[in-house]
Design a protein around this motif. Sequence first.
Motif, PDB file in Angstrom:
ATOM      1  N   GLN A 513       0.826  -1.203   0.000  1.00 53.01           N
ATOM      2  CA  GLN A 513       0.000   0.000   0.000  1.00 53.01           C
ATOM      3  C   GLN A 513       0.863   1.257   0.000  1.00 53.01           C
ATOM      4  O   GLN A 513       0.531   2.244  -0.647  1.00 53.01           O
ATOM      5  CB  GLN A 513      -0.857  -0.017   1.265  1.00 53.01           C
ATOM      6  CG  GLN A 513      -2.179   0.676   1.104  1.00 53.01           C
ATOM      7  CD  GLN A 513      -3.120   0.238   2.218  1.00 53.01           C
ATOM      8  OE1 GLN A 513      -2.685  -0.282   3.252  1.00 53.01           O
ATOM      9  NE2 GLN A 513      -4.418   0.437   2.012  1.00 53.01           N
ATOM     10  N   GLU A 514       1.946   1.195   0.737  1.00 52.21           N
ATOM     11  CA  GLU A 514       2.811   2.372   0.861  1.00 52.21           C
ATOM     12  C   GLU A 514       3.849   2.451  -0.260  1.00 52.21           C
ATOM     13  O   GLU A 514       4.762   3.279  -0.205  1.00 52.21           O
ATOM     14  CB  GLU A 514       3.527   2.354   2.225  1.00 52.21           C
ATOM     15  CG  GLU A 514       2.562   2.472   3.376  1.00 52.21           C
ATOM     16  CD  GLU A 514       3.258   2.464   4.742  1.00 52.21           C
ATOM     17  OE1 GLU A 514       4.492   2.202   4.767  1.00 52.21           O
ATOM     18  OE2 GLU A 514       2.585   2.699   5.745  1.00 52.21           O
ATOM     19  N   GLY A 515       3.756   1.534  -1.224  1.00 55.56           N
ATOM     20  CA  GLY A 515       4.695   1.584  -2.343  1.00 55.56           C
ATOM     21  C   GLY A 515       6.098   1.114  -1.993  1.00 55.56           C
ATOM     22  O   GLY A 515       7.049   1.381  -2.729  1.00 55.56           O
ATOM     23  N   ARG A 516       6.241   0.394  -0.875  1.00 58.47           N
ATOM     24  CA  ARG A 516       7.561  -0.146  -0.517  1.00 58.47           C
ATOM     25  C   ARG A 516       7.743  -1.499  -1.205  1.00 58.47           C
ATOM     26  O   ARG A 516       7.894  -2.548  -0.561  1.00 58.47           O
ATOM     27  CB  ARG A 516       7.672  -0.279   0.999  1.00 58.47           C
ATOM     28  CG  ARG A 516       7.747   1.075   1.722  1.00 58.47           C
ATOM     29  CD  ARG A 516       7.124   1.062   3.097  1.00 58.47           C
ATOM     30  NE  ARG A 516       7.743   0.060   3.964  1.00 58.47           N
ATOM     31  CZ  ARG A 516       7.160  -0.462   5.043  1.00 58.47           C
ATOM     32  NH1 ARG A 516       5.924  -0.086   5.363  1.00 58.47           N
ATOM     33  NH2 ARG A 516       7.779  -1.357   5.774  1.00 58.47           N
ATOM     34  N   THR A 517       7.715  -1.446  -2.544  1.00 61.35           N
ATOM     35  CA  THR A 517       7.677  -2.675  -3.319  1.00 61.35           C
ATOM     36  C   THR A 517       8.921  -3.534  -3.128  1.00 61.35           C
ATOM     37  O   THR A 517       8.833  -4.750  -2.982  1.00 61.35           O
ATOM     38  CB  THR A 517       7.541  -2.345  -4.828  1.00 61.35           C
ATOM     39  OG1 THR A 517       6.540  -1.347  -4.969  1.00 61.35           O
ATOM     40  CG2 THR A 517       7.143  -3.572  -5.621  1.00 61.35           C
TER      41      THR A 517
END
Lengths: 590, 590
Positions: A513-517
């Motif tokens: 969700q936070e883009g910490r892929t």
Amino acid sequence: MYRAPVAEIAFTLKHVAGMGAALETGALGDLSEDLADAILEEAGRFASEEVAPLREIGDRQGAVLENAAVCMPDGWKDLYRRWREGGWNALSGPVEYGGQGLPAMLSVAVLEMWNSGSMAFGIGPTLTMGAVEALHAHASEELKATYLPKLVSGEWMGTMNLTEPQAGSDVGALRTRAERAGDGTYRLFGQKIFITYGEHDFSGNIVHLVLARLPDAPAGTKGISLFLVPKFLPNPDGSPGVRNDVFCASIEHKMGIHASPTCTMIYGDGFAGDREPGAVGWLVGEENRGLACMFTMMNNARLAVGIQGVAVAEAAYQKAFAYARERRQGRAPGYGGEGMAPIVYHPDVQRSLLTMKALTWIARAISYSCAHAIDMAKAGGGQAGFWQERANLLTPVAKAFSTDVGVEVASLGVQVHGGMGYIEETGAATLLRDARIAPIYEGTNGIQAIDLATRKLPQSDGGHVRAFIAELREDAERLRTSNSEGAAQSVDRIEAAVDDLEAATEALLVMLQEGRTEEALAGATPYLRLFALGLGGALLARAAVADGDAERTALCRFYAENLIGETASLRQAVIEGGMSLLAAGEALHG
Amino acid sequence: MYRAPVAEIAFTLKHVAGMGAALETGALGDLSEDLADAILEEAGRFASEEVAPLREIGDRQGAVLENAAVCMPDGWKDLYRRWREGGWNALSGPVEYGGQGLPAMLSVAVLEMWNSGSMAFGIGPTLTMGAVEALHAHASEELKATYLPKLVSGEWMGTMNLTEPQAGSDVGALRTRAERAGDGTYRLFGQKIFITYGEHDFSGNIVHLVLARLPDAPAGTKGISLFLVPKFLPNPDGSPGVRNDVFCASIEHKMGIHASPTCTMIYGDGFAGDREPGAVGWLVGEENRGLACMFTMMNNARLAVGIQGVAVAEAAYQKAFAYARERRQGRAPGYGGEGMAPIVYHPDVQRSLLTMKALTWIARAISYSCAHAIDMAKAGGGQAGFWQERANLLTPVAKAFSTDVGVEVASLGVQVHGGMGYIEETGAATLLRDARIAPIYEGTNGIQAIDLATRKLPQSDGGHVRAFIAELREDAERLRTSNSEGAAQSVDRIEAAVDDLEAATEALLVMLQEGRTEEALAGATPYLRLFALGLGGALLARAAVADGDAERTALCRFYAENLIGETASLRQAVIEGGMSLLAAGEALHG
């Protein structure tokens, strides 16, 4: 020698994976329990008595390429003939084309048996069945009428042509080219590698499903189309006719599954004589939509490869167990007999055997549960969407965990044999060499883990995986209230593992969700194993509750007190390990 | 292609394993740091440029038996000649017989390099060195004078003959018989199996050390004597003379180390012509005390096999790392270049590579630490007893953990290669097939774990292991006060692992004291791994403190946050898992 564990397979299907309830509600059509039992019994006989005895000759002789033809090991062609004449190829095929239309649960159970008999044998028909599914779902009526009856009966076999030297995990990088011939057919040109059963002498024709690119196709995965390219172009009466311009240029010299020919296939090199070069192909589905079509085939192939892991683990366990009961060395505290004790009496050997048994058991239960979800999704109704998500969720777990287990268990099997395990004639090494391919093909286990963590968890905004975890808690709770001996301690451990799974799941969902892929990708592999170990505990709890069988309850306790605890460190790695991994990983870029 | 990691090896020896301090205190005689560095450098060159290039041909051709003679693969005989002419065989040999008498730390470091080059090559000289040690410690002056100069130079090679079909782990069950010939010599009769380098064309003579039983010997391990049985009886001038009645009847077809001939040796079958049958042998040490003599040889052989695990892991890591930097697939978040990213940029691939790197590193550091203890014990003085206990404690850990790591890392190496890893020509599979023997030979890893848990822990009433654990805490504490970045979190994790080790150690000591032997045996295997993982954390902390190198510190952090946590579940298995194992194990007796 392998004996199919028919009773345990039937128990797991019915009381753990959900076949019992599905039979009752009619979700499996008119399949009766008696018919299911009869099929399992007969498949068990065939796998034990006919397939398994040819495993070692398959390993020793291997498939041999001569003049673009592949000669299979002694007895293998006849084995395939008897197998398909027994109707086994048609088991899951569509009824309108001669199949029996039986559920995935049954077909994976018998597939396990063929693969325990020999992985090199089991993988061939798996590809035919995948081709049947892809054609049934996406091909024109004409193609279906021509090809499906023969592919369903097993008279012809199918293959799956994706990989090229520069395009493995990244299928979008493929370059094989398809040109429109103007008459509705296409001409294919290019090279495919690692094509399982690309050439052999089992069947009168071989039907290749090939991913290729049209001249005007967009780049990447959105420009890939799927083609049917038969080895022989069918005559009007359906018999194999003119030889098509597709040839096997070489077969690989592999670590294992020697009898499974792994071919380099050349399309359109003009080998077929005086015609214009180009392999004649027919489009399956729409142009540039080939990947979607291929996914139909790939998803079920992933489960089928997972089953290979279960199968080779089962064969390795049986072999090691038999050896441990025969082989005598030293004195063991629990042995009261004369002379040296059979090594099965040594606690350390028991640890190896019980670890093998428990891991095999949970890999099987997970894989059958995945098949159950596929069947329930197919059954339709209001719950079809739910079950499709369930099948999506479990497929990468079944594939990756089971194939890791296959390697782990086969390696322990070699170890239990001591020095004899390293001698090829013993056959324990064959199983390890065979097992080693399964974590690689059909999408490496790393790809499966990434699929699970980044694509399957977010289904229904995380709702599906959360509901799934709640079900696992119910299984543990039921064991607590069952009052079976020693259950409380096991339940505590299983619940702790489910807690670990829940915490790691929530952490991954937040990362996504936070883009910490990158962090999520870093945690994918430990997460998949954590998922499987936690799920395995719940399934063993379910089994222990189902009939209170003492041996299975003891196995559940052993698993809960010795193996499931690994989830704690996996949770740590998923939640907190990613940053240290990425930091240390930078030094690798160089 | 393998490049010996000379700098990392030197760093680990000096700053982690204790060579630095030992050089300063003079415990290593007149060895200087410069000489040590020069030896490592030159060994690294030989291993990388001369040994490693012959690994694959060794695997493909293997050793071949013809008319009781074994033909080694192309180039191997010449390789051995150049290797021994380089003085490498004499490195650790006793000075009075032409050796250089260099410390174990140096000899294991170069042994690692030969084995990274090729395990099948490295194992041969290992046995010669073991024979040198056993003869040097136990043989008569006459035997020593005849055999040691040639064994030290490598002109002749040695073997170790323990195993018989019914006597593997249980060496007391052996039946090979030795009769007194009346002239001080003996005649041996019997069959030995799995004899590494039992026959070959490397050397002009082969010196077999053979365990056998005298006619009046007590049963079991107390009735075993050790004999020296040369292939050719030496002439008075020391040259090889009459052919002795010992022959290679067959060589095994193995999963790996194909170029290492694994022989069935027949003693006293009369093959040697018209003489009376019986292989002529000389007693080494006293009658019926052969096992004690053999243990001299076995203990160091165990460390040498542990080094094989380190070596094959290093080779596998280098191979996978090189591939991951070349091979391009897909997009990776951290890659800013053109086109597909080298797969080393994918976090999941980094996880595999870092896991391989960290496990290899700690297995090396543990093995070198064991060699350091051996050197310190040999150095004598008031601390000799302490260091002997340390060597005793670390030997089973170095053997079992390192060889498990060899298999684990080589298997990850295959995986990093994807489909190419399964193709034999790539060479990744060779490393896995080679690696798989090391957990089995020289005492299976289960035997090592039992040795550690039941014989080594009770040394000095548990005092030695407790002092050892206190040292590990000091290493962790030193990292805490070093203020290096991210250290606090790593230290917490390492300390938690040491807590786990301490708790499991105390629990095992109580089990042994209370006579709960079966439970202790049940926990032996997880205990050994727990021991190694905890120790590995402390050694990585020591390395991080030593020079603050950023890459090593990052590796320490990765290890602490991703891998060391496994100790928690291992502790649980040791302390609480035993009873459930024994309960479930009863079902296996059948």
